[in-house]
Design a protein around this motif. Structure first.
Motif, short mmCIF file in Angstrom:
data_model
loop_
_atom_site.label_atom_id
_atom_site.label_comp_id
_atom_site.label_asym_id
_atom_site.label_seq_id
_atom_site.Cartn_x
_atom_site.Cartn_y
_atom_site.Cartn_z
N ALA A 70 9.13 3.44 -5.68
CA ALA A 70 8.87 4.84 -5.28
C ALA A 70 7.73 4.74 -4.29
O ALA A 70 6.84 3.79 -4.41
CB ALA A 70 8.17 5.45 -6.74
N LEU A 71 7.55 6.06 -3.54
CA LEU A 71 6.59 5.95 -2.61
C LEU A 71 5.35 6.21 -3.40
O LEU A 71 5.27 6.83 -4.57
CB LEU A 71 6.89 6.86 -1.83
N HIS A 72 4.18 5.50 -2.96
CA HIS A 72 2.91 5.77 -3.44
C HIS A 72 2.43 7.40 -3.45
O HIS A 72 2.93 8.03 -2.45
CB HIS A 72 1.66 5.15 -2.54
N PRO B 20 0.83 -1.28 -0.16
CA PRO B 20 0.12 0.11 -0.06
C PRO B 20 0.91 1.28 -0.01
O PRO B 20 0.24 2.12 -0.56
CB PRO B 20 -0.76 0.01 1.17
N TRP B 21 1.89 1.29 0.48
CA TRP B 21 2.77 2.35 0.56
C TRP B 21 3.82 2.44 -0.39
O TRP B 21 4.47 3.43 -0.57
CB TRP B 21 3.37 2.53 1.92
N LEU B 22 3.73 1.67 -1.65
CA LEU B 22 4.57 1.72 -2.69
C LEU B 22 3.84 2.14 -3.86
O LEU B 22 2.73 1.57 -4.19
CB LEU B 22 5.54 0.43 -2.72
N HIS B 23 4.43 2.74 -5.07
CA HIS B 23 3.57 3.00 -6.21
C HIS B 23 3.54 1.67 -6.89
O HIS B 23 4.41 0.78 -7.01
CB HIS B 23 4.90 3.99 -7.05
N PRO B 24 2.47 1.12 -7.39
CA PRO B 24 2.09 -0.02 -7.99
C PRO B 24 2.79 -0.42 -9.05
O PRO B 24 3.10 -1.49 -9.53
CB PRO B 24 0.43 0.21 -8.17
#
Length: 794
Positions: free
Chosen positions: A662-664, A640-644
């Motif tokens: 990358a961070l979401h 959930p906290w990373l860019h998909p």
């Protein structure tokens, strides 16, 4: 612990002056924090009595007193509110030089002569009370020098004790240490049982024997609660930091200072039925002696009667059952409460009492009966009364057992580096109240009941060392050769990881192991958390489940201070709790990256760092282990906290050991990190620390064969998955596998890509034939087709 020096010398006379005594106390581990000298500058100060007191003709707040000095009468002008006819108080005569620097001379105050000064305790340097004249007992002999009457000079000595020396929170414990240090014997006051004069008693029940294994109670009937505390006792209390209140309360405080046993006195008439020592009931309320009403829960221990709680056990008595001037019969309490039942309870209520201070550290479990006999003797001697029998409730199975500890003479020499004579060892330990019996190559030593800190052989050696004298132990360098602990070749040192990252432009950071729970919410880090029971602040209330939140905060701090290109890493521990029980700690490496891919230069165009820059640095760390084939990267669209679309799981031997990407955008916005991409990674250190042990092998004399293939496969399939399928299908013949081309676009259907791979084949025992190579290629293509519907591109 604060006490009177003169009182200590009654228990044990060290035969040295005050300075030497205090220095020795420091040397044996009883640190002297302060010494307040009392009685200096009291020449020409005598006990006097006010014969008459009349209002000053020119001042409403002054009185003109005629004072009997024992050698005549003098006139004194006094402004103290408690000056009255018949009062006995200290008089500083003309010529006196008081401790506060005041010189007493004849004076005229508003036109009236004054031949001296009636004094408060503060003016004499005996107490901080300056509200009025120091009132002396009615039987104080007029004309007697005050210093002689108050047994001065003296000193109030305050010790800063470590928590393990709870025995020295009573004068008895200090006396034993002083006696051992100076080779003397303790002259403890005789405490004889006081015979019962009647049968009145109150039943005692231990409903929580594990928390209170011993409780002693005694009824003393017909006391004079208004009796004045003797001056010798009042002064010892003052010099011990306790203000005298009333005779019953003062005696319990005196026994506490003397023996170290906290006590309490109840008004017998205000108690109902038997005494119960039990756990408090949820929501139970009690009004304490200081007037506060508190609400307690099952974690507290209370002393109760049939009507409810009458005291917080080991902390403070209740207001409703207190002793007053009208009390006739008292019920004395002396009990042993185990430290775990008291520790932290007073602090939860915002309190700290003399009793809780002692019980939290441990009080002698054999002391309650001795203390109640001592208090009974003092009470009946000063306030009269008739004692009843001592009622004692004991749960022997819950009392601490003092087991013998073996002490070897060879071990003493080995630890201290000096030989201590057997006679000195036995003298030191026996003077400290221990039972010492010779036993082969040493002794069997049984600690006294008040020494909770003696449990192992080293504890006894410490006692010998501090009493024998640390200054008598020579300073010697350690002897012997130390074998260096060399790490195995199969494990990378953390320093290798640090130096590699530093060489690639990363800076190491250290962040707090505590984080704010709301910060974890912004990171979308859900699940059980390790929360602190007593955090320093709300912002430091949770043990971090990941290093990244704190490290990203450090990145934001630097970006806010015009640091454009930031690369930070940290090696540390994360804390996890999957159930109600703490499950453990994990060593991790975390990295955060933002800003340009390269420092500003003329040789390369400026571009922002991306996922592949981060992955490249991770692969450099993986390469240190020399076994890169065991590592894989695969897409991680569900973190959930990373860019998909820009993130990956990191696997070793098929097991997930970390994440990178990358961070979401939603997380980046919640953290107020701006619009520039921020890339992060977190890997378990134990996986990175594993390295392949180098093994030398000769170069094969058989040639390798290369076969190149290109396959069409879905865009969603990662190269790492293709690589794994090929390696498994071809087996040991595959020496290496390289990807040399990836194509999307014209000539290919949408959603497909072309991956070109080179298969490096070799058999270590023979030359491969074309048929062998063709079979290996066919196996690889078949495996790719079966797993990913990949087709060989013509």
């Amino acid at each position: 612990m604060k006490f009177s020096e003169n009182w200590l010398r009654e228990w044990v006379d060290p035969g040295v002056d005050r300075e030497t005594l205090c220095r020795r106390l420091d040397m044996i581990g009883l640190e002297v924090e302060s010494v307040a000298e009392l009685g200096a500058g009291l020449d020409h100060v005598v006990v006097a009595q006010i014969v008459s007191a009349e209002r000053h003709p020119e001042a409403d707040r002054l009185q003109v007193c005629q004072v009997d000095t024992g050698h005549g009468s003098v006139q004194i002008v006094c402004g103290a509110p408690n000056a009255r006819a018949g009062l006995k108080a200290p008089l500083a005569q003309i010529g006196a030089a008081l401790p506060n620097g005041m010189a007493i001379k004849a004076a005229r105050l508003r036109g009236v002569e004054s031949q001296g000064m009636l004094c408060s305790a503060r003016e004499l340097g005996l107490d901080q009370d300056a509200t009025g004249l120091m009132e002396l007992p009615d039987d104080a002999p007029v004309g007697t020098p005050l210093a002689r009457y108050l047994a001065l000079p003296d000193a109030s000595i305050e010790l800063g004790l470590t928590p393990n020396r709870a025995d020295c929170l009573g004068l008895r414990g200090v006396a034993y240490d002083v006696a051992a240090s100076f080779g003397r014997q303790v002259a403890m006051p005789a405490i004889e049982p006081v015979a019962a004069a009647h049968d009145s008693q109150r039943g005692v029940r231990l409903d929580a024997p594990a928390q209170c294994p011993r409780y002693c109670g005694r009824v003393v009937s017909g006391i004079d609660a208004r009796a004045r505390t003797p001056v010798w006792m009042a002064e010892r209390l003052r010099r011990g930091g306790i203000r005298p209140i009333s005779i019953a309360v003062d005696i319990t405080a005196y026994v506490m200072l003397e023996l170290g046993q906290p006590m309490h006195a109840f008004d017998q008439a205000r108690l109902q039925g038997d005494i119960h020592v039990r756990a408090a009931r949820a929501g139970e309320k009690i009004t304490l002696l200081d007037g506060r009403e508190v609400e307690v829960d099952e974690g507290f221990l209370v002393v109760a009667d049939d009507g409810g709680a009458v005291a917080l056990a080991g902390i403070m008595g209740g207001l409703d059952s207190r002793v007053t001037d009208d009390t006739v019969d008292v019920f004395l309490e002396s009990a042993h409460f185990v430290p775990s039942a008291i520790t932290g309870r007073a602090r939860r209520l915002g309190m700290h009492t003399d009793a809780s201070h002692r019980f939290e550290r441990g009080v002698d479990p054999e002391l309650p009966r001795l203390a109640i006999e001592r208090a009974t003797a003092l009470l009946t001697a000063i306030a009269g009364g008739q004692p009843g029998p001592v009622v004692e409730a004991v749960s022997a199975s819950h009392l601490p057992n003092r087991a013998p500890v073996a002490l070897r003479r060879a071990r003493i020499g080995r630890l201290l580096g000096v030989e201590v004579a057997d006679a000195d060892v036995e003298r030191v330990l026996s003077t400290l109240g221990m039972s010492v019996a010779a036993d082969g190559d040493g002794w069997l030593v049984t600690p006294p009941s008040w020494r909770f800190d003696i449990a192992i052989e080293e504890d006894l050696i410490e006692e010998v060392a501090r009493i024998h004298g640390y200054d008598r132990i020579p300073t010697r360098a350690p002897a012997g050769e130390l074998a260096p602990a060399l790490p195995g070749e199969g494990r990378l040192a953390d320093s290798r990881l640090r130096s590699t990252l530093a060489a690639r432009g990363w800076l190491e950071a250290l962040t707090f192991a505590f984080v704010d729970g709301t910060l974890l919410d912004r990171w979308l880090l859900s699940g059980p958390r390790v929360e602190l029971a007593n955090p320093l602040s709300a912002e430091l209330a949770v043990m971090r489940p990941s290093l990244l939140p704190g490290l990203v905060q450090a990145l934001a701090y630097n970006r806010a201070r015009q640091q454009d290109r930031v690369r930070l890493f940290e090696l540390g521990r994360s804390f996890h709790q999957k159930t109600d029980n703490f499950s453990g700690e994990i060593d991790q490496l975390a990295l955060v990256m933002a800003g340009p891919a390269d420092a500003e230069q003329w040789g390369a165009a400026r571009r922002p760092a991306d996922f592949h820059d981060l992955k490249g640095d991770l692969e450099a760390l993986i390469a240190l282990g020399g076994d890169g084939r065991r590592w894989q990267f695969e897409p991680a669209a569900d973190v959930p906290w990373l860019h998909p679309g820009r993130s990956a799981r990191v696997l070793r031997d098929g097991v997930v050991v970390g994440f990178a990407g990358a961070l979401h955008p939603a997380v980046q916005k919640a953290l107020d990190l701006g619009s520039d991409p921020v890339h992060v990674a977190e890997i378990e250190l134990d996986a990175l620390r594993q390295a392949r042990v180098p093994a030398a092998t000769g170069l094969s004399r058989f040639p390798q064969v290369r076969r190149d293939i290109a396959v069409l496969v879905s865009d969603a399939v990662a190269y790492s998955a293709l690589q794994g399928a090929v390696r498994e299908a071809v087996g040991e013949l595959l020496e290496d596998l390289v990807v040399f081309d990836e194509y999307r676009g014209k000539g290919l259907p949408d959603g497909l890509k072309s991956i070109a791979m080179g298969l490096i084949l070799r058999n270590p025992s023979r030359t491969l034939t074309d048929e062998d190579a063709d079979q290996a290629v066919a196996s690889a293509v078949q495996a790719l087709n079966k797993a990913f519907q990949a087709e060989l591109r013509g």
